[in-house]
Design a protein around this motif. Structure first.
Motif, short mmCIF file in Angstrom:
data_model
loop_
_atom_site.label_atom_id
_atom_site.label_comp_id
_atom_site.label_asym_id
_atom_site.label_seq_id
_atom_site.Cartn_x
_atom_site.Cartn_y
_atom_site.Cartn_z
N UNK A 9 6.41 3.32 7.72
CA UNK A 9 5.38 2.27 7.71
C UNK A 9 5.02 1.79 6.31
N UNK A 10 4.95 2.72 5.34
CA UNK A 10 4.54 2.39 3.98
C UNK A 10 5.49 3.03 2.97
N UNK A 11 5.56 2.51 1.76
CA UNK A 11 6.34 3.18 0.71
C UNK A 11 5.75 4.56 0.40
N UNK A 12 6.63 5.52 0.19
CA UNK A 12 6.22 6.89 -0.11
C UNK A 12 6.89 7.31 -1.42
N UNK A 13 6.12 7.95 -2.29
CA UNK A 13 6.67 8.50 -3.52
C UNK A 13 6.41 9.99 -3.55
N UNK A 14 7.42 10.76 -3.97
CA UNK A 14 7.32 12.22 -4.02
C UNK A 14 7.16 12.66 -5.47
N UNK A 15 6.21 13.56 -5.69
CA UNK A 15 5.96 14.12 -7.02
C UNK A 15 6.16 15.63 -6.97
N UNK A 16 7.15 16.12 -7.70
CA UNK A 16 7.39 17.57 -7.73
C UNK A 16 6.49 18.19 -8.78
N UNK A 59 -1.76 7.56 9.89
CA UNK A 59 -2.67 6.66 9.18
C UNK A 59 -1.91 5.60 8.41
N UNK A 60 -0.75 5.96 7.84
CA UNK A 60 0.08 4.96 7.16
C UNK A 60 0.51 3.88 8.14
N UNK A 61 0.88 4.28 9.35
CA UNK A 61 1.24 3.29 10.36
C UNK A 61 0.04 2.44 10.76
N UNK A 104 0.87 -1.17 0.00
CA UNK A 104 0.00 0.00 0.00
C UNK A 104 0.91 1.22 0.00
N UNK A 105 0.74 2.12 -0.95
CA UNK A 105 1.69 3.22 -1.10
C UNK A 105 1.04 4.58 -0.85
N UNK A 106 1.90 5.54 -0.52
CA UNK A 106 1.50 6.91 -0.22
C UNK A 106 2.15 7.84 -1.24
#
Length: 794
Positions: A353-360, A527-529, A292-294
């Protein structure tokens, strides 16, 4: 409700509450005669000159100012007829009119004894010229046939009929006084009505009418930004560049719903320097749960400073513009808070807790005026739909405060539809204008923090569990839009002038700032946790937990517009553990329109002291951008029946005695039955604090009838509890009318039973009695997240 426990005494929150489903019978329809504030003849007398004026005005309207084959007309409802069941379906059908939207308005709610100013709405419908003439004839001459009389009977619901009013269409007043320059050229946002609707679904404007609009703009010396024309829920959003002095001419275009200045992207907080003492790298950069990703859409991550291995995450540059240091600092700080939560110099970062991706997405490309908001929103929608992210942090948005007569907004409408279709949870910063002019409404939450299917987060001045705490003065306030009035949903620490927020940099050092931009990602992290700690999760579950475990301030009712449901936790770990005198139970299920579901409340068989019952219901709803006053299409209603044998007994006709609530098996009840008294079909209900049955529809709405998150607290005495149950019902509306088509709504219900006296071991008694309930266990993996059923993330 938080408590510290050893491993041997842990009492985890209980899941699988939906297994306690009961067979329940729909109650008989009730309700008495409705008071009619005017008769049909009185309405005809009032409306005849109005419809004559509308018809004359329509005939004088030149072709370039109208749609190709119909007109848009508005009808103001009396507040007595707001409920969807009173929608004038027969009247509109008789004249061939199609409802295409509504506006908020004010009218007089009239009863036998009083008349009070109340919220109402203006129906907007598309009608042909012949249909308009038939409406004029029907109102002026009356009905000739049975079907005409049925249609005519509904005119008593109407107070006014008119073409769209320029004061509603042109919102130039949204400009501040210092920016209103007659010959200033700026970008305006024009929103056009749907052409019509089919099976209740709005159809976008036809190309011929759209071309007339484009030609009118050109004739006024304006420019249409065709690359940014967007259609949302039947509405057509058309950005145009135009001199301020020419907008009144455009506002005469009959299919135009609203014309307003295009809002800019919110300004960023100012940063100050802080200690160079750094945050240590986490024990592992590998997330606890990987499926589940953020997503974080912001100013990017300053990877050039990445010397501490804190941001080993995917980063995407969606904008071709060169990075801005202020935007990088902001984006890095927001992303750091999503990854690690609230951290301080000298701490060691926790494992994400979860994978995070950053979008500029900022700075946006060099495009005219304030169109950067449209461009940014397009990128958010594309990436979320493509990548399948389940949680999205938005610490950005337009500078546009919510209003009571809020017209459709593209940001809120697009994201709410995306949240509904894909079960995505958007966590949105509420805005930093809480200290602005309240009389002008500038202090209210800023879009898209008015989402009905998201979580809006304001800021407070201290993190949990520190006390005292209060709303940070800059944090934007509620109420939100119709269907999401409790906004922000809650508050989180975001820093203040006297206690700044530690804004993480990529090298582990810190800046300092304050803003809801940083409060929102702290809640996102929590919430990710939480996702990693529950076996069954969707966006409704997360919204329920955020609300249920928020810390209420004193005088909460008075402060709801400031802090929503309260201060949100930094972490849910301890809250998932129950004390001996309490049990938290999670119910996750779906309901189809028209269904009535019953669930047993997990409670000991016998009580020796009062118990407090806390219930939070959260669900996702389809939305209708054309109907700001009817924005949410689904309403789930809760009813609490605490005692299965307690029924209401009504006296026989002619007996001047009040109804009584009695045990249906008791001696007194049997005597009343023999005397002709009638028991209720179902056990009595306990009030959950909403407006009473029979209240004005406006009051029912304000009490939460169409809210997608509800929280209730009631206290029950031992003698009024036996086999208690909750009942959940679902009604829907489409284009403002009741909708009978089958639609399934996912929901989460979180129930806590608490014995504050400490005399009953609630938890163990519930576990013994309801073996079907299972302790929540932390998931190691969860299958089928992308491409799975949108109801569940597992």
């Amino acid at each position: 409700m938080a408590n510290t426990q050893t491993n041997e005494t842990r009492r985890p929150l209980l899941v699988n509450g939906e297994a306690l489903k009961l067979a329940v019978q729909a109650p008989n329809a009730g309700g008495g005669d409705k008071y009619e504030p005017q008769t049909v003849d009185q309405a005809r007398t009032n409306l005849t000159p109005q419809i004559q004026a509308v018809t004359a005005e329509a005939e004088s309207l030149p072709p370039e100012l109208r749609a190709s084959d119909h007109l848009y007309v508005e009808a103001k409802l009396l507040p007595n007829y707001l409920a969807a069941s009173y929608f004038p379906t027969e009247l509109l059908a008789h004249v061939g009119a199609t409802p295409v939207g509504s506006r908020s308005d004010i009218g007089q709610y009239v009863t036998k004894t009083k008349s009070v100013t109340s919220q109402t709405r203006r129906l907007i419908f598309a009608v042909s010229d012949s249909g308009l003439h038939e409406l004029q004839r029907l109102i002026a001459d009356g009905g000739r046939t049975r079907s005409e009389h049925q249609a005519l009977a509904q005119v008593k619901e109407l107070e006014e009929i008119s073409l769209p009013r320029q004061s509603d269409v042109l919102r130039a007043g949204e400009l501040s006084a210092e920016t209103q320059l007659p010959h200033e050229r700026r970008v305006w946002e024009a929103v056009l009505h749907p052409q019509s609707s089919r099976l209740g679904e709005p159809l976008p404007l036809d190309q011929d009418t759209l071309d007339r609009w484009f030609n009118l703009i050109a004739a006024e010396g304006g420019e249409v930004h065709r690359d940014f024309v967007r259609r949302v829920g039947g509405l057509t959003f058309t950005p145009v560049s135009l001199d301020d002095s020419r907008v009144e001419s455009l506002a005469r275009f009959n299919p135009l719903r609203v014309l307003r200045p295009m809002p800019a992207i919110r300004p960023r907080p100012r940063f100050g320097m802080r200690s160079v003492q750094r945050l240590s790298a986490p024990p592992s950069s590998r997330p606890v749960l990987s499926d589940v990703s953020v997503a974080v859409f912001d100013g990017g991550v300053d990877v050039g400073r990445n010397t501490a291995s804190l941001f080993t995450i995917p980063t995407h540059d969606l904008t071709p513009e060169a990075p801005s240091q202020d935007e990088l600092d902001h984006g890095t700080g927001v992303t750091g808070a999503v990854l690690y939560g609230l951290v301080a110099p000298g701490d060691q970062a926790p494992t994400p807790p979860l994978p995070v991706e950053s979008y500029r997405v900022l700075p946006a490309p060099n495009i005219p005026g304030d169109l950067e908001g449209y461009w940014v929103l397009d990128r958010i929608k594309e990436e979320v739909e493509t990548k399948g992210h389940r949680i999205v942090n938005l610490s950005l948005g337009p500078t546009l405060a919510v209003e009571d007569d809020m017209e459709p907004n593209r940001w809120t409408s697009e994201l709410d539809q995306l949240a509904w279709e894909n079960d995505v949870l958007f966590v949105v910063a509420a805005g930093n204008d809480g200290d602005k002019d309240q009389a002008a409404g500038l202090h209210r939450v800023q879009v898209p923090a008015d989402m009905a299917n998201g979580i809006a987060v304001g800021a407070c001045d201290a993190p949990a569990p520190e006390t005292p705490w209060a709303r940070a003065s800059y944090s934007s306030m509620g109420p939100g839009r119709h269907g999401a009035r409790v906004q922000p949903l809650g508050v989180q620490f975001g820093g203040t002038d006297s206690r700044m927020f530690n804004v993480l940099r990529a090298d582990g050092s810190f800046l300092e700032a304050a803003g809801t931009s940083f409060a929102a990602p702290i809640t996102t992290h929590a919430l990710a946790d939480l996702v990693t700690r529950l076996p069954r999760v969707n966006s409704s579950v997360l919204r329920a937990f955020t609300t249920h475990f928020a810390e209420r301030p004193r005088s909460h009712v008075k402060l709801r517009d400031e802090v929503g449901y309260g201060r949100q936790p930094l972490n849910f770990e301890e809250l998932l553990n129950c004390a001996p005198g309490e049990a938290h139970v999670l119910y996750v299920d779906d309901i189809t329109r028209g269904d009535l579901l019953g669930y047993q409340i997990a409670m000991p068989a016998a009580l020796t002291a009062n118990v407090k019952l806390q219930m939070t219901l959260a669900y996702a709803s389809p939305v209708d951008p054309t109907q700001p006053t009817e924005y949410t299409s689904a309403s789930l209603e809760l009813a609490l029946r605490p005692h299965h044998r307690a029924h209401t007994f009504r006296p026989p006709q002619g007996v001047a005695e009040k109804s009584r609530a009695l045990d249906i098996g008791g001696v007194e009840a049997r005597q009343l039955l023999s005397d002709g008294w009638s028991p209720s079909q179902e056990p009595v209900t306990k009030s959950l604090g909403a407006a009473k049955s029979g209240s004005a529809e406006a009051q029912l709405r304000d009490s939460g009838k169409w809210e997608t998150v509800r929280h209730y607290r009631v206290t029950l005495k031992p003698d009024e509890v036996e086999l208690p149950r909750l009942e959940l019902s679902y009604v829907a509306r489409r284009s403002g009318a009741l909708d009978n088509s089958p639609t399934t709504i996912p929901f989460a219900l979180l129930v806590s039973v608490v014995d504050e006296s400490g005399s009953t071991d609630i938890y163990d008694a519930v576990r013994t009695r309801f073996s079907v309930l299972q302790p929540a266990q932390r998931a190691r993996t969860r299958l089928q997240t992308r491409g799975a059923s949108p109801s569940h993330w597992y």
